[in-house]
Design an enzyme around this catalytic site. Structure first.
Site, PDB file in Angstrom:
ATOM      1  N   LYS A 109       0.701  -1.667   0.280  1.00  0.00           N
ATOM      2  CA  LYS A 109      -0.046  -0.460  -0.413  1.00  0.00           C
ATOM      3  C   LYS A 109       0.871   1.637  -0.450  1.00  0.00           C
ATOM      4  O   LYS A 109       0.640   2.234  -0.479  1.00  0.00           O
ATOM      5  CB  LYS A 109      -0.978  -0.071   1.467  1.00  0.00           C
ATOM      6  N   LYS A 190      -4.983 -11.300  -5.111  1.00  0.00           N
ATOM      7  CA  LYS A 190      -6.696 -11.146  -4.840  1.00  0.00           C
ATOM      8  C   LYS A 190      -7.544 -10.113  -4.991  1.00  0.00           C
ATOM      9  O   LYS A 190      -6.856  -9.254  -5.243  1.00  0.00           O
ATOM     10  CB  LYS A 190      -5.979 -11.119  -3.100  1.00  0.00           C
ATOM     11  N   LYS A 193     -10.653  -4.422  -2.333  1.00  0.00           N
ATOM     12  CA  LYS A 193     -11.297  -2.917  -2.319  1.00  0.00           C
ATOM     13  C   LYS A 193     -10.208  -2.359  -2.596  1.00  0.00           C
ATOM     14  O   LYS A 193     -10.893  -0.676  -3.087  1.00  0.00           O
ATOM     15  CB  LYS A 193     -12.307  -3.559  -0.889  1.00  0.00           C
TER      16      LYS A 193
HETATM   17  P1  TYM Z   1     -10.178  -6.173   4.936  1.00  0.00           P
HETATM   18  O1  TYM Z   1     -11.593  -5.881   5.776  1.00  0.00           O
HETATM   19  O2  TYM Z   1      -9.469  -6.303   4.225  1.00  0.00           O
HETATM   20  O3  TYM Z   1     -10.931  -8.061   4.668  1.00  0.00           O
HETATM   21  C1  TYM Z   1     -12.307  -8.614   5.824  1.00  0.00           C
HETATM   22  C2  TYM Z   1     -11.538 -10.055   5.917  1.00  0.00           C
HETATM   23  O4  TYM Z   1     -11.792 -10.800   4.466  1.00  0.00           O
HETATM   24  C3  TYM Z   1     -10.793 -10.937   3.922  1.00  0.00           C
HETATM   25  N1  TYM Z   1     -10.236 -11.182   2.664  1.00  0.00           N
HETATM   26  C4  TYM Z   1     -10.612 -11.962   2.272  1.00  0.00           C
HETATM   27  N2  TYM Z   1     -10.379 -13.286   2.172  1.00  0.00           N
HETATM   28  C5  TYM Z   1     -10.173 -13.950   1.189  1.00  0.00           C
HETATM   29  N3  TYM Z   1     -10.387 -13.871  -0.152  1.00  0.00           N
HETATM   30  C6  TYM Z   1     -10.220 -12.481  -0.178  1.00  0.00           C
HETATM   31  N4  TYM Z   1      -9.923 -11.566  -1.231  1.00  0.00           N
HETATM   32  C7  TYM Z   1     -10.083 -11.879   0.860  1.00  0.00           C
HETATM   33  N5  TYM Z   1      -9.761 -10.214   0.916  1.00  0.00           N
HETATM   34  C8  TYM Z   1     -10.478  -9.739   2.334  1.00  0.00           C
HETATM   35  C9  TYM Z   1      -9.873 -10.627   5.022  1.00  0.00           C
HETATM   36  O5  TYM Z   1      -9.166 -11.530   5.758  1.00  0.00           O
HETATM   37  C10 TYM Z   1     -10.661 -10.898   6.418  1.00  0.00           C
HETATM   38  O6  TYM Z   1     -10.627 -11.615   7.196  1.00  0.00           O
HETATM   39  N6  TYM Z   1      -7.195  -5.711   9.119  1.00  0.00           N
HETATM   40  C11 TYM Z   1      -8.805  -6.462   9.200  1.00  0.00           C
HETATM   41  C12 TYM Z   1      -9.641  -6.091   9.915  1.00  0.00           C
HETATM   42  C13 TYM Z   1      -8.887  -6.405  11.215  1.00  0.00           C
HETATM   43  C14 TYM Z   1      -8.956  -7.348  11.240  1.00  0.00           C
HETATM   44  C15 TYM Z   1      -8.788  -7.346  13.245  1.00  0.00           C
HETATM   45  C16 TYM Z   1      -9.541  -8.776  11.237  1.00  0.00           C
HETATM   46  C17 TYM Z   1      -9.256  -5.074  11.915  1.00  0.00           C
HETATM   47  N7  TYM Z   1      -9.261  -5.411  12.834  1.00  0.00           N
HETATM   48  C18 TYM Z   1      -8.992  -7.924  14.034  1.00  0.00           C
HETATM   49  C19 TYM Z   1      -9.270  -9.484  12.444  1.00  0.00           C
HETATM   50  C20 TYM Z   1      -8.817  -9.393  13.675  1.00  0.00           C
HETATM   51  C21 TYM Z   1      -8.397  -6.029   7.042  1.00  0.00           C
HETATM   52  O7  TYM Z   1      -8.341  -4.828   7.217  1.00  0.00           O
HETATM   53  O8  TYM Z   1      -9.911  -6.793   6.668  1.00  0.00           O
END
Ligand code: TYM
Length: 321
Positions: A109, A190, A193
């Site tokens: 990023k 992947k 968003k």
């Molecule tokens: P975020 O918002 O990017 O994504 C949310 C969840 O979706 C999963 N994910 C995917 N799984 C499979 N294939 C994909 N292409 C894909 N894109 C996203 C992510 O692995 C995630 O589980 N940092 C985290 C949010 C967060 C969090 C936490 C997660 C903040 N605090 C504490 C767990 C525990 C994030 O940006 O996810």
């Protein structure tokens, strides 16, 4: 089982989020499970304030529509529980600059923008705090969060060694299939968003014709043999894995039934459309009553604070505050 996981309310939710994470949340929800919409995390990238506020409520309705039940688990908005921001500071004084600057997501990023925010670097610390505040044993996430989970474990262990046993060391849990859903137009990266290529993503709220069009145009190879093989056939394998996640089969079982890409794509479209339709319907109903959603968020924040508050105080006292 004590569980915590989170999702950023940035952009629209896509089926990578759904299959990789949210669906696991639904099946593992229990009175000890905490799920949060991490609006503080969304501030690491540029987003209009009104849009962030609106999307946070959109996500709340989406998670309910996907099957989370606030009578069973705790669903809350991160910024409404102030201990997350407070814990972040304590843990920034435990994590090191070196380990944060080695995070893959940060490097990716940061390389795409000039003058990135410090929050982009320290983001995994905020995430570690989210998890450790609830003494989570399990954290259901997609594969892209694995490195952040490892860091969380390291921070927890380092803290416990330095200041005494305060934190539970958590484990990441990934789904059997679709832990990493790939972009339909570029199966080497992947579905994401923050890298929105509209034809590469299926959003949870795409209508039937959009879903059909995107799957039809999904990039595959040209040898027209239906086989599950990530190395040689990443585009096709991505579709097979998606199919299997929705149908409850294994990708090779799905592959066996098809000899032509076109037939597979057609059936996959129908499967995705019919799987998402009830979620879309419930979403529309829930989103219409914003007052009810806000009340629900307030209750969730209260329940979450009852757990996070005492843990925060233990950590603060252990550090000498
Ligand atoms: P975020 O918002 O990017 O994504 C949310 C969840 O979706 C999963 N994910 C995917 N799984 C499979 N294939 C994909 N292409 C894909 N894109 C996203 C992510 O692995 C995630 O589980 N940092 C985290 C949010 C967060 C969090 C936490 C997660 C903040 N605090 C504490 C767990 C525990 C994030 O940006 O996810």
């Amino acid at each position: 089982m004590r569980i915590l996981s989170g999702i950023q309310p940035s952009g629209s939710m896509h089926i990578g989020n759904y299959l990789g994470a949210v669906r696991q949340w639904v099946t593992s929800q229990n009175p000890e499970a905490f799920y949060c919409i991490v609006d503080l995390h969304a501030l690491t990238l540029q987003i209009e304030p009104d849009k962030l506020r609106e999307q946070t409520i959109d996500y709340l309705a989406s998670l309910l529509a996907a099957g989370l039940d606030p009578d069973v688990c705790t669903l809350f908005i991160q910024s409404q529980v102030p201990y997350h921001a407070q814990m972040n500071w304590l843990l920034e004084c435990v994590a090191t600059y070196g380990e944060l600057s080695r995070m893959t997501q940060f490097k990716e990023k940061a390389s795409r923008q000039e003058g990135y925010r410090v929050g982009l670097l320290t983001y995994p610390v905020l995430m570690a705090g989210d998890i450790l505040l609830y003494s989570a044993e399990q954290v259901p996430v997609g594969q892209d969060q694995r490195q952040h989970l490892e860091l969380t474990r390291e921070i927890a262990e380092r803290f416990n060694n330095r200041y005494g046993e305060v934190f539970t060391v958590p484990e990441g849990v990934q789904p059997v299939a679709s832990a990493r859903v790939m972009d339909l137009q570029d199966p080497s990266r992947k579905m994401s968003k923050s890298l929105a290529s509209p034809m590469g993503l299926i959003y949870l709220f795409d209508d039937a014709s959009q879903i059909e069009k995107k799957i039809k145009k999904a990039v595959t190879d040209t040898d027209n043999e239906v086989r599950f093989d990530w190395d040689k056939k990443p585009g096709l394998s991505n579709l097979l894995e998606m199919f299997a996640s929705f149908s409850g089969e294994t990708p090779p079982q799905v592959a066996e039934r098809y000899s032509r890409y076109g037939d597979l794509k057609k059936d996959l479209s129908e499967l995705v459309i019919s799987s998402l339709a009830p979620i879309q319907q419930r979403y529309r109903e829930l989103r219409a009553d914003e007052g009810a959603l806000r009340a629900l968020a307030a209750q969730g924040a209260e329940k979450a604070s009852e757990v996070a508050g005492p843990l925060y105080r233990r950590a603060a006292v252990a550090m000498g505050l």
